[in-house]
Design an enzyme around this catalytic site. Structure first.
Site, mmCIF file in Angstrom:
data_model
loop_
_atom_site.group_PDB
_atom_site.id
_atom_site.type_symbol
_atom_site.label_atom_id
_atom_site.label_comp_id
_atom_site.label_asym_id
_atom_site.label_seq_id
_atom_site.Cartn_x
_atom_site.Cartn_y
_atom_site.Cartn_z
ATOM 1 N N SER A 143 0.849 -1.189 0.000
ATOM 2 C CA SER A 143 0.000 0.000 0.000
ATOM 3 C C SER A 143 0.880 1.233 0.000
ATOM 4 O O SER A 143 2.023 1.193 0.471
ATOM 5 C CB SER A 143 -0.886 0.008 1.256
ATOM 6 O OG SER A 143 -1.531 1.253 1.426
ATOM 7 N N TYR A 157 -1.670 -0.625 10.243
ATOM 8 C CA TYR A 157 -1.708 -0.864 8.799
ATOM 9 C C TYR A 157 -0.460 -0.293 8.122
ATOM 10 O O TYR A 157 0.195 -0.979 7.331
ATOM 11 C CB TYR A 157 -2.972 -0.243 8.209
ATOM 12 C CG TYR A 157 -3.163 -0.531 6.743
ATOM 13 C CD1 TYR A 157 -3.526 -1.808 6.312
ATOM 14 C CD2 TYR A 157 -2.995 0.464 5.787
ATOM 15 C CE1 TYR A 157 -3.706 -2.076 4.961
ATOM 16 C CE2 TYR A 157 -3.183 0.199 4.436
ATOM 17 C CZ TYR A 157 -3.531 -1.072 4.026
ATOM 18 O OH TYR A 157 -3.706 -1.339 2.689
#
Length: 252
Positions: A143, A157
């Site tokens: 990501s 995350y």
């Protein structure tokens, strides 16, 4: 540039929707046999249906090392070996950004289990077979949060995706002598599933406007944009490409 994978055996984790479904379909449309893995059995069945006779479903929690080893062993026994692994399983597990003091140990661990431990366990399971064949492709889906910050402020995350990028580079050097490439796709913000839709809504109108302003192309991407880069990394056109992280984010 024509890319196809006739007769190749591919594992795609997190294949029930979003990026994973687009990736599974991309391989199936190009002749591969796809072993689609996820914990969401209902949506996974829909992915397999869309792939026609080119896919098989496996209920799998990638954070469970024992289950990972058993599933990979069963696929290898059925197919004779795995050619390509796509570690796509991940996400924020329904969480939204909160101050650090509000994050429980479970909140932290559950995100690491699927985003980082899962990628490690899957890679660990397929590595011996790929080494024996002296060929293989491992593609991790990280990501933009792993290269910068989480737009929604989710500490675990951002940390797990950064760790996955580090794992990509480390495994590229470890497995390179066996002709196994390991690369990473770092997507920008894409409305690919209910979780990303929830994150987008949580930004509010001002946050959404800021997000769009920071994208060079001034539009969000689609799951197929991510799948296209995976197809390249898995193809013969990427024979001498390993340890790389490519951002697919519309430009920053």
């Amino acid at each position: 540039m024509n890319i196809d994978f006739p007769g190749k055996t591919v594992i795609v984790t997190g294949a029930a929707h979003g990026f994973g479904r687009a990736i599974a379909l991309g391989f199936a449309e190009r002749g591969a046999i796809v072993h689609a893995c996820d914990v969401n059995e209902e949506s996974l069945a829909e992915t397999v249906k869309l792939c026609g006779n080119k896919a098989k479903a496996h209920r799998l929690d990638v954070g469970d090392r024992t289950a990972v080893q058993a599933t990979v062993a069963a696929i290898e026994a059925e197919t004779g070996g795995i050619d390509i692994l796509v570690n796509n399983a991940g996400g924020v597990r329904g969480q939204v950004g909160r101050p650090i003091e509000e994050i429980s140990e479970e909140d932290w661990r559950v995100i690491f289990d699927v985003n980082l431990s899962g990628a490690f366990f899957m890679s660990q399971a397929v590595a011996p077979g790929m080494k024996a064949k002296k060929a293989g492709r491992i593609i991790n889906i990280s990501s933009g949060a792993g290269l910068g910050i989480s737009l929604t402020g989710i500490q675990a995350y951002a940390s797990a995706k950064a760790g996955q990028i580090g794992l990509t580079r480390q495994l590229a050097h470890e497995l390179g002598p066996f002709n196994i490439t390991v690369n990473n796709v770092a997507p920008g913000f894409v409305l690919s599933n209910p979780a990303s839709q929830k994150q987008y809504e949580a930004m509010g109108p001002e946050g959404q406007a800021r997000l769009m302003q920071n994208i060079a192309l001034k539009r969000l991407g689609a799951p197929d944009d991510i799948a296209s880069m995976v197809m390249f990394f898995a193809s013969d056109f990427a024979n001498w490409v390993t340890g790389q992280v490519i951002s697919v984010d519309g430009g920053k």
